[in-house]
Design a protein around this motif. Structure first.
Motif: not given
Length: 238
Positions: A111-117, A39-52
């Motif tokens: 998602i995969k590109a961001l999470n893998r980075s 859940i913590q990972e998903a929230l961080l990724s969500a905010l980054e994807l919103i920002r982008f």
């Protein structure tokens, strides 16, 4: 893990950091326990994807299959299912039986590109600690160290597909009937109801985080707030 968009040079929260903090607090208060790493990972990724401007309610291509409902229904469903697809889903040890969605697959590639980075960043930081002799090298817990780092595995689109089917069914049926239809359509899922409940809790937390920074110049929360209002009567009652 520290990200420059979450904290400023003065080591205080940026608006995005504030959004993440509020979202995590919302989950902790509603569930009475600390959110899982997923859940913590998903929230961080969500905010980054919103920002982008990747997590949005617009289609990536007009050639992809249409979502049921009118234009507003489609916009809201698209945003919700993209958000929910950030989460893993409990599946039985069987081959996938169900539809696919090209739009969700495209979003999953982001998602995969961001999470893998993020994963690569964590691994390089740990490697730097070893190479610079900041940690004990002669040890027996190398596997545990690797296993404890975030973003250990990729997330698939199952949660988004299940949510899409459920929300489309709610356009013409009540929530109970929509859930029954979704469970029948996705027999490979261990518990559609439990995962949808977790998904809606995640959505609530993300909206709470975004709402907390609506007066900043970082984000326009309108599409999330409109989708959230539309979603209220369609959520499962826990």
């Amino acid at each position: 893990m520290t990200c420059s968009f979450l904290t400023s040079s003065k080591h205080i929260h940026t608006p995005w950091g504030r959004a993440l903090s509020v979202a995590l607090e919302h989950l902790s208060s509603s569930d009475a326990k600390e959110p899982s790493f997923h859940i913590q990972e998903a929230l961080l990724s969500a905010l980054e994807l919103i920002r982008f401007e990747v997590l949005i309610d617009k289609p990536y291509s007009k050639s992809y299959s249409r979502i049921a409902g009118n234009d507003d229904d489609q916009r809201h469903i698209r945003l919700v299912i993209r958000t929910m697809s950030l989460l893993p889903m409990a599946l039985k040890n069987e081959a996938w039986k169900g539809p696919f969605d090209r739009d969700l697959l495209v979003f999953n590639s982001f998602i995969k590109a961001l999470n893998r980075s993020y994963r690569n960043l964590c691994e390089m930081l740990v490697l730097s600690l070893f190479l610079n002799n900041h940690v004990e090298k002669e040890r027996s817990d190398y596997f545990e160290i690797s296993d404890s780092l975030p973003y250990a595995s990729d997330v698939n689109v199952a949660m988004g597909l299940v949510t899409k089917h459920y929300l489309e069914q709610t356009l013409s049926a009540d929530n109970k009937a929509a859930l029954a239809s979704t469970e029948a359509a996705f027999p490979v899922c261990a518990s559609v109801k439990r995962d949808l409940e977790k998904g809606f809790a995640f959505w609530n937390a993300l909206v709470a985080g975004i709402s907390a920074i609506k007066d900043s110049d970082e984000v326009d929360p309108t599409m999330f707030l409109e989708a959230n209002e539309w979603l209220q009567k369609r959520k499962l009652q826990t």
